[in-house]
Design a protein around this motif. Structure first.
Motif, mmCIF file in Angstrom:
data_model
loop_
_atom_site.group_PDB
_atom_site.id
_atom_site.type_symbol
_atom_site.label_atom_id
_atom_site.label_comp_id
_atom_site.label_asym_id
_atom_site.label_seq_id
_atom_site.Cartn_x
_atom_site.Cartn_y
_atom_site.Cartn_z
ATOM 1 N N VAL A 153 -3.296 15.090 0.761
ATOM 2 C CA VAL A 153 -3.977 14.136 -0.176
ATOM 3 C C VAL A 153 -4.101 12.929 1.117
ATOM 4 O O VAL A 153 -5.049 12.159 -0.235
ATOM 5 N N ILE A 154 -4.175 12.739 1.728
ATOM 6 C CA ILE A 154 -4.343 11.732 2.892
ATOM 7 C C ILE A 154 -5.935 11.366 3.322
ATOM 8 O O ILE A 154 -6.621 10.384 2.934
ATOM 9 N N GLU A 155 -6.578 12.945 3.066
ATOM 10 C CA GLU A 155 -8.370 12.827 2.947
ATOM 11 C C GLU A 155 -8.880 12.363 1.531
ATOM 12 O O GLU A 155 -10.052 11.366 1.791
ATOM 13 N N PHE A 156 -8.221 12.312 0.844
ATOM 14 C CA PHE A 156 -8.971 11.447 -0.197
ATOM 15 C C PHE A 156 -9.173 10.053 -0.104
ATOM 16 O O PHE A 156 -9.762 9.272 -0.863
ATOM 17 N N ARG A 157 -8.464 9.431 0.769
ATOM 18 C CA ARG A 157 -8.988 7.973 0.827
ATOM 19 C C ARG A 157 -9.978 7.468 1.730
ATOM 20 O O ARG A 157 -10.003 6.364 1.492
ATOM 21 N N HIS A 158 -10.819 8.573 1.502
ATOM 22 C CA HIS A 158 -11.984 8.135 2.250
ATOM 23 C C HIS A 158 -13.357 8.378 0.868
ATOM 24 O O HIS A 158 -14.301 7.978 0.802
ATOM 25 N N LEU A 159 -12.831 8.422 -0.494
ATOM 26 C CA LEU A 159 -13.108 8.475 -1.811
ATOM 27 C C LEU A 159 -13.068 6.940 -2.165
ATOM 28 O O LEU A 159 -12.671 6.430 -2.277
ATOM 29 N N ASN A 160 -14.769 6.267 -1.577
ATOM 30 C CA ASN A 160 -14.742 5.198 -2.120
ATOM 31 C C ASN A 160 -14.251 4.299 -3.236
ATOM 32 O O ASN A 160 -13.988 2.963 -3.418
ATOM 33 N N ASN A 161 -14.395 5.000 -4.370
ATOM 34 C CA ASN A 161 -14.024 4.770 -6.028
ATOM 35 C C ASN A 161 -12.664 4.671 -6.298
ATOM 36 O O ASN A 161 -12.194 4.329 -7.617
ATOM 37 N N TYR A 200 1.814 7.815 4.927
ATOM 38 C CA TYR A 200 2.148 7.322 6.490
ATOM 39 C C TYR A 200 1.028 6.327 6.373
ATOM 40 O O TYR A 200 -0.122 7.124 5.241
ATOM 41 N N HIS A 201 0.173 6.220 7.086
ATOM 42 C CA HIS A 201 -1.024 5.401 6.934
ATOM 43 C C HIS A 201 -1.361 5.693 7.181
ATOM 44 O O HIS A 201 -1.719 5.912 8.916
ATOM 45 N N LYS A 202 -2.869 5.823 7.465
ATOM 46 C CA LYS A 202 -4.582 6.023 7.826
ATOM 47 C C LYS A 202 -5.864 4.405 6.963
ATOM 48 O O LYS A 202 -5.671 4.899 6.056
ATOM 49 N N PRO A 203 -6.557 4.059 7.906
ATOM 50 C CA PRO A 203 -7.462 3.476 7.011
ATOM 51 C C PRO A 203 -8.597 3.984 5.999
ATOM 52 O O PRO A 203 -8.674 5.650 5.805
ATOM 53 N N GLY A 204 -8.308 3.397 4.693
ATOM 54 C CA GLY A 204 -9.260 4.097 3.409
ATOM 55 C C GLY A 204 -8.257 3.971 2.548
ATOM 56 O O GLY A 204 -8.227 2.472 2.704
ATOM 57 N N PHE A 205 -8.669 4.257 1.300
ATOM 58 C CA PHE A 205 -7.782 3.909 0.610
ATOM 59 C C PHE A 205 -8.329 2.488 -0.031
ATOM 60 O O PHE A 205 -6.843 1.187 -0.423
ATOM 61 N N ASN A 206 -9.478 2.091 0.162
ATOM 62 C CA ASN A 206 -9.998 0.916 0.185
ATOM 63 C C ASN A 206 -9.634 0.295 -1.547
ATOM 64 O O ASN A 206 -9.890 -1.112 -1.847
ATOM 65 N N GLU A 207 -9.508 1.377 -2.443
ATOM 66 C CA GLU A 207 -10.144 0.412 -4.058
ATOM 67 C C GLU A 207 -9.099 1.267 -4.656
ATOM 68 O O GLU A 207 -8.409 0.988 -5.813
ATOM 69 N N SER A 249 8.329 4.425 4.678
ATOM 70 C CA SER A 249 7.280 5.240 3.806
ATOM 71 C C SER A 249 6.707 4.446 3.201
ATOM 72 O O SER A 249 5.599 4.074 2.553
ATOM 73 N N PHE A 250 7.873 3.107 3.243
ATOM 74 C CA PHE A 250 6.950 2.161 1.963
ATOM 75 C C PHE A 250 6.323 0.591 3.462
ATOM 76 O O PHE A 250 5.478 0.019 3.210
ATOM 77 N N ASP A 251 6.703 0.977 3.919
ATOM 78 C CA ASP A 251 5.792 0.079 5.666
ATOM 79 C C ASP A 251 4.927 0.612 5.219
ATOM 80 O O ASP A 251 3.536 0.025 5.270
ATOM 81 N N ALA A 252 4.509 1.904 4.992
ATOM 82 C CA ALA A 252 3.313 2.749 5.092
ATOM 83 C C ALA A 252 2.399 2.270 4.448
ATOM 84 O O ALA A 252 0.674 2.179 4.342
ATOM 85 N N LEU A 253 2.523 2.527 2.841
ATOM 86 C CA LEU A 253 2.264 1.744 1.760
ATOM 87 C C LEU A 253 2.036 0.438 2.089
ATOM 88 O O LEU A 253 0.959 0.218 1.053
ATOM 89 N N ASN A 254 2.353 -0.685 2.181
ATOM 90 C CA ASN A 254 2.304 -1.663 2.711
ATOM 91 C C ASN A 254 0.946 -2.210 3.356
ATOM 92 O O ASN A 254 0.217 -2.874 3.074
ATOM 93 N N GLU A 255 0.238 -1.001 4.081
ATOM 94 C CA GLU A 255 -1.203 -1.137 4.836
ATOM 95 C C GLU A 255 -2.310 -1.265 4.103
ATOM 96 O O GLU A 255 -3.152 -1.557 3.760
ATOM 97 N N TYR A 256 -2.073 -0.832 2.314
ATOM 98 C CA TYR A 256 -3.021 -0.490 1.657
ATOM 99 C C TYR A 256 -2.915 -1.705 0.618
ATOM 100 O O TYR A 256 -2.189 -2.169 -0.309
ATOM 101 N N SER A 257 -3.791 -2.935 0.953
ATOM 102 C CA SER A 257 -3.753 -4.313 0.747
ATOM 103 C C SER A 257 -4.595 -4.985 -1.109
ATOM 104 O O SER A 257 -3.797 -4.865 -1.357
ATOM 105 N N LYS A 258 -5.045 -3.275 -1.193
ATOM 106 C CA LYS A 258 -5.013 -2.880 -2.992
ATOM 107 C C LYS A 258 -4.338 -2.640 -3.780
ATOM 108 O O LYS A 258 -4.554 -2.670 -4.983
ATOM 109 N N LEU A 259 -3.284 -2.234 -3.176
ATOM 110 C CA LEU A 259 -2.081 -1.519 -4.158
ATOM 111 C C LEU A 259 -1.511 -2.495 -4.625
ATOM 112 O O LEU A 259 -0.753 -3.182 -4.280
ATOM 113 N N ARG A 260 -1.132 -2.401 -5.547
ATOM 114 C CA ARG A 260 -0.785 -3.389 -7.046
ATOM 115 C C ARG A 260 0.098 -2.806 -8.008
ATOM 116 O O ARG A 260 1.283 -3.769 -8.139
#
Length: 169
Positions: free
Chosen positions: A53-61, A76-83, A99-110
């Motif tokens: 599922v990591i490549e879904f990170r490039h889907l901007n919306n 794990y974290h890779k840049p993306g999942f911006n929204e 895994s939770f530390d990696a989720l922390n990298e996605y700053s829009k995650l609420r």
């Protein structure tokens, strides 16, 4: 992926219980065709790896991702999942705090749902697991469907720091 060219205007994609367990390892995610996609539900597909599922990170919306009832062990974290503001990974095999530390990298995650993962069993996390998860993922405001009050977050973070300090001494 064969249908992607005719799904250009799709905002929600529900592929539940279709045994779609090889996605990103077998196919390139067509960003042009899924540019409006906001929600992907891949519940119950026997997905074993975050790699799928990591490549879904490039889907901007993309705002919501549901991966319940799969077999994912690690995130794990890779840049993306911006929204991305919501991830639901209930009933998977997550058994590590990395895994939770990696989720922390996605700053829009609420909003994070992770019920029924091994990390919340007595031998791995026990009663303090919720507090530890909330302390580790700083941006979430709802955890397993329960709102996180500012005072709760503060208490969880202090408790987490106290535990970490005890383990260092």
């Amino acid at each position: 992926m064969a249908l992607a060219p005719v799904l250009t205007y799709v905002e929600q994609l529900h592929l539940v219980r279709n045994n779609c367990n090889k996605i990103c390892s077998m196919y390139e995610v067509p960003k042009d065709h899924f540019r409006l996609l906001k929600f992907i539900n891949l519940e119950g597909n026997n997905i074993e790896s975050w790699d799928e599922v990591i490549e879904f990170r490039h889907l901007n919306n993309l705002k919501r991702l549901t991966l319940n009832k799969n077999r994912i062990r690690n995130v794990y974290h890779k840049p993306g999942f911006n929204e991305l503001y919501m991830i639901s990974m209930e009933d998977n095999l997550i058994d590590n705090w990395q895994s939770f530390d990696a989720l922390n990298e996605y700053s829009k995650l609420r909003n994070l749902r992770v019920l029924n993962n091994p990390i919340f069993t007595e031998e791995l996390g026990g009663p303090r697991a919720r507090e530890c998860a909330v302390a580790r993922v700083q941006f979430i405001r709802t955890f397993n469907g329960t709102p996180i009050e500012d005072s709760d977050r503060k208490d969880h973070e202090i408790g987490y720091l106290n535990e970490a300090l005890k383990n260092c001494l």
